[in-house]
Design a protein around this motif. Structure first.
Motif, short mmCIF file in Angstrom:
data_model
loop_
_atom_site.label_atom_id
_atom_site.label_comp_id
_atom_site.label_asym_id
_atom_site.label_seq_id
_atom_site.Cartn_x
_atom_site.Cartn_y
_atom_site.Cartn_z
N ALA A 16 44.03 -3.22 -30.22
CA ALA A 16 44.45 -1.33 -30.68
C ALA A 16 46.23 -1.90 -31.04
O ALA A 16 46.41 -2.94 -31.49
CB ALA A 16 44.71 -1.40 -29.20
N VAL A 17 46.74 -0.35 -31.83
CA VAL A 17 47.63 -0.54 -32.12
C VAL A 17 48.92 -0.45 -30.70
O VAL A 17 48.68 0.99 -29.95
CB VAL A 17 48.41 0.51 -32.59
N ASP A 18 49.59 -0.81 -30.41
CA ASP A 18 50.75 -0.46 -29.69
C ASP A 18 52.31 -0.09 -30.51
O ASP A 18 52.32 -0.74 -31.35
CB ASP A 18 50.96 -2.28 -28.75
N VAL A 19 52.95 1.05 -29.91
CA VAL A 19 53.74 0.99 -30.22
C VAL A 19 55.33 1.30 -29.63
O VAL A 19 55.37 1.27 -28.85
CB VAL A 19 53.76 3.30 -30.47
N LEU A 20 56.23 0.51 -30.66
CA LEU A 20 57.37 1.29 -29.93
C LEU A 20 58.45 1.89 -30.35
O LEU A 20 58.45 2.36 -31.68
CB LEU A 20 58.34 -0.05 -29.85
N LEU A 21 59.04 2.79 -29.82
CA LEU A 21 60.04 4.18 -30.26
C LEU A 21 61.06 4.17 -29.70
O LEU A 21 61.69 3.69 -28.53
CB LEU A 21 59.10 5.26 -30.62
N GLY B 284 47.17 5.72 -41.27
CA GLY B 284 46.14 6.09 -41.46
C GLY B 284 45.39 5.41 -40.43
O GLY B 284 44.47 4.41 -40.75
N ILE B 285 45.89 5.47 -38.94
CA ILE B 285 45.12 5.09 -37.84
C ILE B 285 44.02 6.57 -36.87
O ILE B 285 45.02 7.07 -36.80
CB ILE B 285 45.16 3.80 -37.01
N ALA B 286 43.24 5.72 -36.32
CA ALA B 286 42.92 7.13 -35.56
C ALA B 286 43.43 7.43 -34.49
O ALA B 286 44.23 6.28 -33.33
CB ALA B 286 41.32 6.91 -35.36
N PRO B 287 44.03 8.50 -33.24
CA PRO B 287 45.03 8.69 -32.25
C PRO B 287 44.27 7.08 -30.66
O PRO B 287 44.66 6.84 -30.44
CB PRO B 287 44.89 9.80 -31.98
N SER B 288 42.76 7.13 -30.94
CA SER B 288 41.51 6.18 -29.87
C SER B 288 42.34 5.11 -30.38
O SER B 288 42.84 4.37 -29.42
CB SER B 288 40.78 6.71 -30.26
N ARG B 289 42.99 4.54 -31.39
CA ARG B 289 43.45 3.06 -32.13
C ARG B 289 44.90 2.51 -30.82
O ARG B 289 45.16 1.46 -30.71
CB ARG B 289 43.36 2.74 -32.90
N ILE B 290 45.14 3.94 -29.80
CA ILE B 290 46.95 3.53 -29.48
C ILE B 290 46.90 3.14 -27.82
O ILE B 290 45.75 3.71 -27.37
CB ILE B 290 48.04 4.96 -30.20
N TYR C 250 44.52 -1.69 -45.30
CA TYR C 250 44.37 -2.94 -44.82
C TYR C 250 44.76 -2.74 -42.96
O TYR C 250 43.90 -3.97 -42.66
CB TYR C 250 46.12 -3.46 -45.36
N VAL C 251 45.72 -1.95 -42.19
CA VAL C 251 45.30 -1.81 -41.53
C VAL C 251 44.28 -1.64 -40.59
O VAL C 251 43.78 -2.51 -39.36
CB VAL C 251 46.33 -0.55 -41.25
N ASN C 252 43.35 -1.28 -40.88
CA ASN C 252 41.99 -0.54 -40.25
C ASN C 252 41.32 -1.95 -40.20
O ASN C 252 40.43 -2.82 -39.16
CB ASN C 252 41.19 0.65 -40.97
N HIS C 253 41.19 -2.59 -40.80
CA HIS C 253 40.31 -3.96 -41.28
C HIS C 253 40.89 -4.97 -41.06
O HIS C 253 40.29 -5.98 -40.06
CB HIS C 253 40.85 -4.63 -42.68
N ALA C 254 42.20 -5.25 -40.77
CA ALA C 254 43.23 -5.74 -39.33
C ALA C 254 42.26 -5.60 -37.97
O ALA C 254 42.42 -6.71 -37.23
CB ALA C 254 44.44 -5.43 -39.51
N LEU C 255 42.39 -4.46 -37.59
CA LEU C 255 41.86 -4.09 -36.17
C LEU C 255 40.96 -4.73 -36.25
O LEU C 255 40.22 -5.51 -34.92
CB LEU C 255 41.82 -2.61 -36.14
N GLU C 256 39.85 -4.04 -37.22
CA GLU C 256 38.29 -5.32 -36.64
C GLU C 256 38.41 -6.53 -37.16
O GLU C 256 37.91 -7.02 -36.04
CB GLU C 256 37.29 -4.64 -38.01
N LYS C 257 39.08 -6.32 -37.60
CA LYS C 257 39.28 -8.39 -37.34
C LYS C 257 40.07 -9.26 -36.36
O LYS C 257 40.13 -10.07 -35.92
CB LYS C 257 40.05 -8.87 -38.14
N GLY C 258 40.40 -7.85 -35.29
CA GLY C 258 40.68 -8.47 -33.91
C GLY C 258 42.37 -8.88 -33.63
O GLY C 258 42.96 -9.38 -33.17
#
Ligand code: GDP
Ligand code: IMO
Ligand code: MG
Length: 423
Positions: A2-7, A252-258, A206-214
């Motif tokens: 997943a993607v974590d967000v810091l803001l 360019g990532i889906a909301p469900s990834r967050i 790049y980002v989505n491939h990185a997610l697929e690679k774990g």
């Protein structure tokens, strides 16, 4: 993965750079998703202060990549300067940095337009950093912009000239401003040649491939939620979506990834530039916060306006962002205060509310404060939550209760390790 967000949950400068640098060791990729060189993210590396404007704050860590996403606006001149500075510090930037081909570029004439637009507003000016942010996002949504991927196309110079001339004709509507266009253009063109050496990629793949690679990804916000173009104190805002939703568009990532959303707030509140700020202090307490907190802008050096923590405002930005963890910075700045206030509601038109009204400039608006005992002792060396003085742990517990969100990280100084976990 997943993607974590810091803001930032306030008006910017909450300490995002420091916390990203602290957290980066747990990630494989750190990405900026919006904003541009209006940001100034401060990090202390081996006791030396470094301010990053466009480059993600994970850049000091080996074994992780940093991506400047499509939602960011890049000024090649600033980017070149940042890269060169990091190279002199021995940071192998070129091995750790990627640019999205779809990120838009700030032209020298965008900065001219920013300055002219501010000059034309007079006393109503936004207080922009004058980095050309607004005009560049206007060209993006107006479908006129130049992107990183355009640099290597054969007609790049023609596209540049066409946009520049469009800007020059627009500038005829505005008051004249001083600007060395020829000199800045020369720097810009040579900076373009320089940034051709930084690898550019399709950021979304790049980002989505990185997610697929774990891989683990951290998205680093710039500015703060109260400067968001939709939900901030419009028109005194920046020109991008600074909140969590901006991560999807800006990378360019889906909301469900967050997954986790880490929201940062100072233990008090600051703002730089114009616009409403309900808990602003115009007295010696505000001045004491400014001096203790060294509250001067990292990008422009302007003194920051200071005031008490505003829980009504924080509850609003926790809601907008879906914050799962709070990071609270600058606790140490309040070390010498006997009493600390927080706003828990507003009176608007004679009525008590815990929601932000449409117009924060409403002349009837009065924050309702609760005064709490200060901890009145040094906190900089605390590394274990059990060592917190009682008034500090009560302060934090009260905030957690009000916001319904854990204060997970507590920062007690600008240094990398001046921080402890509260859970
Ligand atoms: P950013 O834009 O959110 O990254 O924040 P800035 O770098 O613009 O401003 C935050 C300032 O506070 C910087 O000078 C940091 O070094 C400093 N800082 C961050 N955390 C702390 C803290 O816990 N205590 C103190 N005293 N300074 C801090
Ligand atoms: P970081 O990432 C604080 C403010 C400016 C101005 C308004 C619009 O370091 O937290 P702009 O240049 O975007 O047209 O300015 O937004 N502003 C910031 N304030 N921190 C920032 O970034 C800011 N970036 C822009 O002062 O009021
Ligand atoms: Mg800053």
């Amino acid at each position: 993965m997943a993607v974590d967000v810091l803001l930032g949950l306030q008006w910017g400068d909450e300490g995002k750079g420091k916390i990203v640098d602290y957290l980066a060791k747990d990630y494989d990729l750190v990405c900026r998703f919006q904003g541009g060189p209006n940001a100034g993210h401060t990090i202390y590396v081996d006791g030396e202060k470094i301010v990053l404007h466009t480059i993600p704050s994970g850049i000091f860590h080996a074994d992780l990549m940093n991506l400047i996403g499509n939602g960011v606006v890049i000024d090649p001149i600033t980017l070149k300067m940042e890269v060169e500075k990091l190279l002199t510090h021995g940071v192998p930037v070129m091995d750790r940095l990627l640019l999205s081909q779809k990120a838009h570029m700030i032209l020298p004439t965008h900065r001219m337009l920013d300055a002219a637009s501010e000059a034309s507003k007079g006393k109503d000016k936004i207080g922009s950093t004058l980095r050309g942010i607004g005009p560049t996002y206007m060209d993006k949504t107006g479908r006129n912009g130049l992107r990183i991927g355009d640099i290597t196309t054969p007609d790049f110079i023609d596209k540049y000239e066409a946009l520049k001339h469009k800007h020059l004709s627009l500038l005829e509507m505005y008051p004249e401003i001083e600007f060395d266009l020829a000199g800045e253009e020369e720097k810009w063109l040579s900076s373009i040649e320089f940034i051709k050496n930084i690898k550019s990629v399709s950021g979304e793949y790049y980002v989505n491939h990185a997610l697929e690679k774990g891989q683990r990804i951290l998205a680093e916000g710039a500015q703060g939620s109260m400067l968001d173009i939709d939900f901030g104190t419009y028109p005194f805002v920046t020109s991008s979506n600074t909140i969590t939703s901006g991560v999807c568009n800006g990378l360019g990532i889906a909301p469900s990834r967050i997954k986790d959303v880490i929201g940062i707030t100072k233990a008090y509140c600051t703002r730089v530039g114009s616009g409403p700020f309900p808990t602003e202090l115009h007295d010696e307490v505000g001045e004491a916060i400014r001096q203790h907190g060294k509250e001067f802008g990292a990008t422009t050096g302007r003194p920051r306006r200071c005031g008490w923590l505003d829980l009504v405002q924080l509850k609003y930005t926790c809601m907008l962002n879906g914050v799962t963890k709070i990071a609270m910075t600058k606790i140490d700045v309040l070390n010498e205060f006997e009493s600390i206030s927080v706003a828990e509601s507003y009176i608007v038109d004679g009525k008590d509310t815990d929601e932000l009204p449409f117009d924060l400039n409403d002349p009837t608006l009065e924050p309702v404060y609760t005064a709490l005992p200060g901890w009145n002792t040094k906190t900089n060396s605390i590394r274990n939550r059990h060592d917190m003085p009682k008034p500090l742990s009560s302060y934090i517990k009260g905030i957690e209760k009000y916001l319904g969100t854990p204060v997970y990280y507590v920062s007690v100084g600008p240094g990398r390790d001046e921080l402890f976990l509260n859970h």
